[in-house]
Scaffold this active site. Structure first.
Site, PDB file in Angstrom:
ATOM      1  N   GLU A  85       2.627  -8.882  11.024  1.00 49.24           N
ATOM      2  CA  GLU A  85       2.417  -7.432  10.909  1.00 49.24           C
ATOM      3  C   GLU A  85       2.910  -6.921   9.563  1.00 49.24           C
ATOM      4  O   GLU A  85       2.272  -6.066   8.933  1.00 49.24           O
ATOM      5  CB  GLU A  85       3.156  -6.693  12.038  1.00 49.24           C
ATOM      6  CG  GLU A  85       2.661  -7.021  13.447  1.00 49.24           C
ATOM      7  CD  GLU A  85       3.464  -8.151  14.088  1.00 49.24           C
ATOM      8  OE1 GLU A  85       3.894  -9.077  13.373  1.00 49.24           O
ATOM      9  OE2 GLU A  85       3.656  -8.089  15.312  1.00 49.24           O
ATOM     10  N   CYS A 118       7.664  -7.589  17.224  1.00 43.59           N
ATOM     11  CA  CYS A 118       9.085  -7.790  17.512  1.00 43.59           C
ATOM     12  C   CYS A 118       9.836  -6.513  17.128  1.00 43.59           C
ATOM     13  O   CYS A 118       9.238  -5.533  16.677  1.00 43.59           O
ATOM     14  CB  CYS A 118       9.604  -8.982  16.710  1.00 43.59           C
ATOM     15  SG  CYS A 118       9.719  -8.655  14.938  1.00 43.59           S
ATOM     16  N   CYS A 121       9.131  -5.583  13.419  1.00 44.69           N
ATOM     17  CA  CYS A 121       7.763  -5.138  13.146  1.00 44.69           C
ATOM     18  C   CYS A 121       7.455  -3.816  13.836  1.00 44.69           C
ATOM     19  O   CYS A 121       6.624  -3.036  13.351  1.00 44.69           O
ATOM     20  CB  CYS A 121       6.766  -6.210  13.563  1.00 44.69           C
ATOM     21  SG  CYS A 121       6.895  -7.696  12.549  1.00 44.69           S
TER      22      CYS A 121
HETATM   23 ZN   LIG Z   1       7.775  -9.315  13.889  1.00 47.07          ZN
END
Ligand SMILES: [Zn+2]
Length: 203
Positions: A85, A118, A121
């Site tokens: 990302e 995550c 991101c």
């Molecule tokens: Zn990530």
């Protein structure tokens, strides 16, 4: 994809990715078509040994035109923040020449990611100016593979919505998960930081 020296950072997308984008038919009219393209990038990223089993891309959400793709480059870039990302947002903003993809003169953009963002991101997505987030595999699928997704607020999808970012989840989830499982089965590197005997990390 290598940083040339510590005071001048140059990020190159893998050659195979640039070639593939040139050879791919555009635009991608449906959300599923966009996700299938991104999942294929995640699989190819492993096959070409350019990074982990994750990919993303930013499209115009109104007509499916690809603005920029990205893949995970943590291993080859030797850099923990080069998640798919992040790489995609860097590439897209470089192409659009702006730090804000929600600028009024721009079309609406969406980020399609093979696995939910995550903790790191999630922040980057929020700050990027995209209007919609489209996810394949879930965070728990990545954790099942062994990757640390970090501490995200339990209500994070609602947090995005509150900031005007709509979210679609589980788009082609099974196909996205298959890439993660294949990576683990083939002995792919799980590149979490070494934390000694920290008890909270799953195997
Ligand atoms: Zn990530």
């Amino acid at each position: 994809m290598i940083f040339v020296n510590p005071s001048s950072f140059t990020l190159h997308l893998p050659e195979w990715l640039e070639t593939l984008v040139r050879q791919t038919n555009h635009p991608f009219p449906t959300v599923e078509a966009r996700m299938n393209f991104v999942i294929e990038l995640s699989r190819l990223n492993v096959r070409h040994e350019t990074g982990g089993p994750f990919a993303a891309a930013i499209f115009r959400s109104d007509d499916g035109t690809l603005l920029a793709p990205g893949v995970n480059l943590v291993l080859t870039g030797r850099c923990s923040v080069l998640h798919a990302e992040i790489v995609t947002i860097i590439a897209a903003q470089a192409k659009a020449v702006t730090y804000d993809l929600s600028s009024p003169e721009l079309p609406p953009y969406e980020l399609v990611t093979s696995t939910e963002p995550c903790a790191m991101c999630l922040g980057a997505v929020t700050w990027s100016g995209i209007r919609r987030l489209v996810c394949g595999a879930r965070g728990e699928d990545a954790e099942e593979t062994g990757f640390d997704e970090g501490e995200k607020p339990p209500e994070w999808p609602k947090g995005l919505e509150r900031r005007g970012i709509t979210i679609l989840r589980d788009i082609c989830r099974d196909k996205a998960v298959a890439v993660l499982r294949d990576y683990r089965a083939s002995g792919g590197i799980i590149y979490n930081p070494y934390r000694g005997n920290a008890p909270s990390m799953k195997p």
